[in-house]
Write a protein that holds these residues in place. Structure first.
Motif, PDB file in Angstrom:
ATOM      1  N   VAL A   1      11.955  28.227 112.299  1.00 15.98           N
ATOM      2  CA  VAL A   1      10.979  29.267 111.987  1.00 15.98           C
ATOM      3  C   VAL A   1       9.568  28.702 111.997  1.00 15.98           C
ATOM      4  CG1 VAL A   1      10.184  30.813 110.160  1.00 15.98           C
ATOM      5  CG2 VAL A   1      12.623  30.677 110.711  1.00 15.98           C
ATOM      6  N   TYR A   2       9.371  27.555 111.343  1.00 17.22           N
ATOM      7  CA  TYR A   2       8.038  26.952 111.309  1.00 17.22           C
ATOM      8  C   TYR A   2       7.561  26.567 112.713  1.00 17.22           C
ATOM      9  CZ  TYR A   2       8.186  26.611 106.197  1.00 17.22           C
ATOM     10  OH  TYR A   2       8.232  26.897 104.854  1.00 17.22           O
ATOM     11  N   ASP A   3       8.478  26.083 113.560  1.00 17.44           N
ATOM     12  CA  ASP A   3       8.096  25.682 114.915  1.00 17.44           C
ATOM     13  C   ASP A   3       7.656  26.885 115.751  1.00 17.44           C
ATOM     14  OD1 ASP A   3       8.632  23.052 114.333  1.00 17.44           O
ATOM     15  OD2 ASP A   3      10.622  23.045 115.237  1.00 17.44           O
ATOM     16  N   LEU A   4       8.304  28.035 115.533  1.00 18.64           N
ATOM     17  CA  LEU A   4       7.933  29.239 116.281  1.00 18.64           C
ATOM     18  C   LEU A   4       6.671  29.888 115.720  1.00 18.64           C
ATOM     19  CD1 LEU A   4      11.461  30.833 116.776  1.00 18.64           C
ATOM     20  CD2 LEU A   4      10.061  29.692 118.511  1.00 18.64           C
TER      21      LEU A   4
ATOM     22  N   LYS B   1       2.052  28.613 107.551  1.00 16.60           N
ATOM     23  CA  LYS B   1       1.595  29.746 106.742  1.00 16.60           C
ATOM     24  C   LYS B   1       2.565  30.918 106.812  1.00 16.60           C
ATOM     25  CE  LYS B   1      -3.399  28.888 107.007  1.00 16.60           C
ATOM     26  NZ  LYS B   1      -4.711  29.499 107.331  1.00 16.60           N
ATOM     27  N   TYR B   2       3.580  30.816 107.661  1.00 19.38           N
ATOM     28  CA  TYR B   2       4.465  31.957 107.883  1.00 19.38           C
ATOM     29  C   TYR B   2       5.227  32.328 106.615  1.00 19.38           C
ATOM     30  CZ  TYR B   2       8.308  34.864 109.435  1.00 19.38           C
ATOM     31  OH  TYR B   2       9.204  35.898 109.555  1.00 19.38           O
ATOM     32  N   ASN B   3       5.339  33.637 106.386  1.00 16.77           N
ATOM     33  CA  ASN B   3       6.039  34.194 105.237  1.00 16.77           C
ATOM     34  C   ASN B   3       6.851  35.392 105.717  1.00 16.77           C
ATOM     35  OD1 ASN B   3       6.885  35.126 102.749  1.00 16.77           O
ATOM     36  ND2 ASN B   3       4.863  35.831 102.084  1.00 16.77           N
ATOM     37  N   GLU B   4       8.164  35.334 105.587  1.00 11.72           N
ATOM     38  CA  GLU B   4       9.026  36.392 106.122  1.00 11.72           C
ATOM     39  C   GLU B   4       9.082  37.637 105.246  1.00 11.72           C
ATOM     40  OE1 GLU B   4      13.430  36.429 105.323  1.00 11.72           O
ATOM     41  OE2 GLU B   4      13.137  34.257 105.342  1.00 11.72           O
TER      42      GLU B   4
ATOM     43  N   GLN C   1      20.749  36.040 112.659  1.00 11.50           N
ATOM     44  CA  GLN C   1      21.175  36.679 113.900  1.00 11.50           C
ATOM     45  C   GLN C   1      20.002  37.198 114.733  1.00 11.50           C
ATOM     46  OE1 GLN C   1      24.204  39.627 113.190  1.00 11.50           O
ATOM     47  NE2 GLN C   1      25.577  38.171 112.181  1.00 11.50           N
ATOM     48  N   LYS C   2      18.793  37.163 114.163  1.00 14.06           N
ATOM     49  CA  LYS C   2      17.601  37.567 114.904  1.00 14.06           C
ATOM     50  C   LYS C   2      16.862  36.369 115.507  1.00 14.06           C
ATOM     51  CE  LYS C   2      16.881  41.625 111.947  1.00 14.06           C
ATOM     52  NZ  LYS C   2      15.961  42.323 111.025  1.00 14.06           N
ATOM     53  N   MET C   3      17.310  35.156 115.163  1.00 16.72           N
ATOM     54  CA  MET C   3      16.637  33.967 115.663  1.00 16.72           C
ATOM     55  C   MET C   3      17.228  33.556 117.013  1.00 16.72           C
ATOM     56  SD  MET C   3      14.488  33.648 113.325  1.00 16.72           S
ATOM     57  CE  MET C   3      13.722  32.185 113.977  1.00 16.72           C
TER      58      MET C   3
END
Length: 657
Positions: free
Chosen positions: A55-58, A62-65, A143-145
């Motif tokens: 997730v961080y690589d994509l 700062k990303y927050n789901e 399943q969305k990754m």
């Protein structure tokens, strides 16, 4: 006072806090005074998510789901709200020149709420059977990754992996509009998706009486009696039906009633559902201490005794646990004792030696006493008081120029408990279940040394340095069992979890800092510190350290089990050491009768990217599942991490009059 912000370093992490304080005191003659104090600090903050490295690589750190756009504004689904006023009344009595008594009572009440989304809303079909339920709304759901679509179970499907990657990179946030649309088009407009919060509504009364007596110039005694009574209401409450007309209070996985006394109840906004129970706590304790001060040495001796009682009261009758949920359960009682002593020996005015030692037994925390308080009265098997022993010794040097302290310490915690909730694949061989993990009888050991030095090298320059070297480890192999409505008997025993000598997560175990301060005679100052942190470990998953990890459904090791590979899979991840630089400065002015001061700080001056913590996901509970996942280029259930903040700054202007 008020502090607020639309967003912090992580996306959509709002902060909104107010604080109110009032106090009034009345003196009655020379010996008595009565003081009333009230504190009210309501606050709301948006949470941020831990994420896998994929997730961080994509995205970025700062990303927050937890958020998505609604009507053009960021809306965070995970809000923590604390609203708990405190009222205190203190009575001070100077009994004599050498003896005083302070008696106080306090009452704290209010709520703590933690909101989140639910996608398991159902409706009743024509036969009265609950049907429905929606997909997980989390944009980072596995399943969305893209990694999921590259597994053998999903293909591999390279086209879908690419489409999911582009969708996540270009958006990757909660789709509020889609949830509203689903709810509005449902039959009878029952909500599939809702926003609700887990609530704790506490009412706590405390009373203390503290007697202090100065026997003579050398001896002081302190004694106290304390009482605390807590009623903690625990329930789920709907905040927002997201366009729907109601929510069916039925377990979507099992089809069981959350409350058999009110079957198939349709719940509206502001109403309780899913679970509803009270926890009660009554604590009585006494404390006694003697302090002795002499020319060459000071010492103290103290002791404490505590009786703690817990009880749970179920307000729903759960469809799976029936009478083991409803009404009042067994009243539990724990007795805690403690003793502590310390001595300071004054070699001279500059050189001192300090030693402290203590032993304490405490009741387990209220939350860690019941194995699954949301569903039943069950308590943790064999639960007992937690024990803590500690010892530390210090050498202290004090001079007009240099101040230094060298400390060594050792502490041990025994018979602690931890409770976790998660989905697991490969339980008992090949089962998948939502489980409660009870880890009982945990021993932890902490050993280390700390050094602190500061030197006033000139009237304006202060140099300082700190070093902390520690080793925090599990010291035994605690027992582990799981509970779940998916198990035939509701419980699955796994025996020992081989955690001994694994590092206890919770921050760096080695830290070094050097810095300086310059204070100018013209009332301005600057300072900076360089901080190096190391020995930071991920929190390990206990379930993978049990016999469940290597045993198949027949109770024998997997046919392809390789002990060498297993050790590699279970090796605890250690994060890279990192260095951050922080700077501070300020200036003050006097203008007439007014004082103005300016203070500023910059943290992580060079924008260093680093991990502060993380944990292993417990989803892959067996050797085969974990091995297959880690052999992928990008694991689907890799460790989840928290990253530290990049460069941040703070500026404060103060006017005093």
């Amino acid at each position: 006072g008020r502090r607020w912000g639309n967003e912090g370093f992580q996306d959509a992490t709002l902060y909104d806090s107010n604080s109110f304080f009032a106090s009034i005191e009345k003196k009655f003659g020379e010996k008595h005074s009565l003081n009333f104090t009230s504190i009210y600090t309501p606050n709301r903050r948006g949470k941020s998510s831990p994420n896998t490295q994929e997730v961080y690589d994509l995205k970025d750190i700062k990303y927050n789901e937890y958020w998505g756009y609604q009507d053009g504004k960021k809306r965070n689904s995970r809000i923590k709200e604390v609203d708990e006023p405190i009222l205190m009344l203190n009575h001070f009595w100077d009994i004599s020149d050498k003896t005083s008594l302070n008696t106080n009572v306090a009452y704290q009440f209010g709520k703590i709420g933690n909101s989140r989304l639910d996608n398991n809303g159902q409706r009743l079909n024509d036969d009265g059977i609950p049907v429905g339920g929606g997909t997980n709304p989390s944009p980072a759901y596995y399943q969305k990754m893209p990694s999921y679509w590259l597994t053998p179970a999903a293909g591999p499907n390279y086209e879908q992996a690419y489409l999911n990657e582009q969708q996540f990179v270009n958006d990757g946030q909660i789709d509020w509009n889609s949830m509203y649309l689903t709810n509005l088009t449902n039959i009878d407009n029952y909500s599939t998706y809702i926003l609700f919060e887990d609530r704790n509504d506490d009412k706590q009364f405390t009373a203390n009486s503290i007697l202090t007596s100065y026997i003579n110039d050398n001896i002081t005694t302190n004694g106290s009696i304390n009482y605390s009574k807590l009623k903690s209401g625990n329930f789920a409450e709907i905040n927002d039906l997201l366009g729907g007309n109601g929510f069916l209070n039925v377990d979507s996985f099992e089809g069981l009633q959350f409350d058999e006394l009110n079957p198939n109840r349709i719940v509206g906004e502001g109403e309780k559902f899913r679970y509803n129970f009270n926890l009660y706590s009554d604590i009585v304790s006494g404390f006694l201490q003697g302090q002795f001060k002499y020319n060459k040495f000071d010492f103290y001796v103290s002791t404490t005794v505590t009786n703690t009682q817990y009880q749970r009261e179920g307000l729903y009758q759960n469809g799976f646990y029936h009478d083991n949920y409803f009404g009042k359960g067994e009243k539990l009682s724990f007795t805690g004792i403690g003793a502590k002593t310390g001595v300071t020996y004054k070699l001279s005015g500059k050189h001192l030696i300090n030693f402290n030692a203590g032993y304490l037994t405490n009741a387990p925390s209220l939350r860690n006493t019941f194995s699954n308080s949301r569903e039943n009265h069950n308590i943790v098997s064999g639960i007992t008081e937690e024990k803590m022993s500690t010892v530390d010794a210090s050498y202290i040097f004090r001079s007009p120029i240099v101040k230094a302290r060298f400390t060594g310490y050792y502490s041990k915690i025994e018979d602690a408990n931890e409770i976790s909730f998660y989905y697991a694949d490969g339980v008992g061989g090949d089962n998948t279940a939502f489980v409660r993990e009870i880890l009982q009888g945990i021993d932890k050991k902490q050993i280390g040394a700390e050094i602190g030095i500061e030197a006033q090298v000139t009237p304006t320059i202060l140099l300082k340095g700190v070093a902390s070297l520690g080793q925090f480890t599990y010291d035994n192999n605690p027992n582990l069992y799981l509970t779940s409505s998916d198990f035939e008997d509701g419980r699955f025993e796994f025996g020992a979890s081989t955690l001994k000598d694994y590092r206890v997560a919770g921050g760096p175990q080695q830290a070094f800092s050097i810095g300086f301060e310059y204070r100018d005679p013209d009332y301005w100052w600057v300072g900076a510190t360089v901080n190096y942190l190391d020995d930071i470990y991920v929190d390990v998953a206990p379930i993978t350290r049990t016999n469940n990890f290597y045993q198949d459904t027949d109770g024998l090791p997997f046919s392809d089990y390789d002990p060498v590979v297993a050790r590699q899979l279970l090796a605890q991840e250690k994060f890279e050491a990192y260095t951050v630089v922080n700077a501070v400065g300020g200036k003050s002015w006097k203008i007439g009768e007014y004082y103005i001061s300016l203070f500023g700080s910059i943290n992580n001056l060079f924008n260093k990217e680093y991990k502060t913590g993380g944990f292993e996901q417990s989803r892959n509970a067996s050797y085969r599942n974990l091995k297959n996942d880690k052999e992928l280029d990008t694991p689907v259930f890799g460790n989840k991490y928290w990253y530290g903040r990049g460069t941040t700054y703070f500026i404060n202007v103060n006017l005093r009059f």
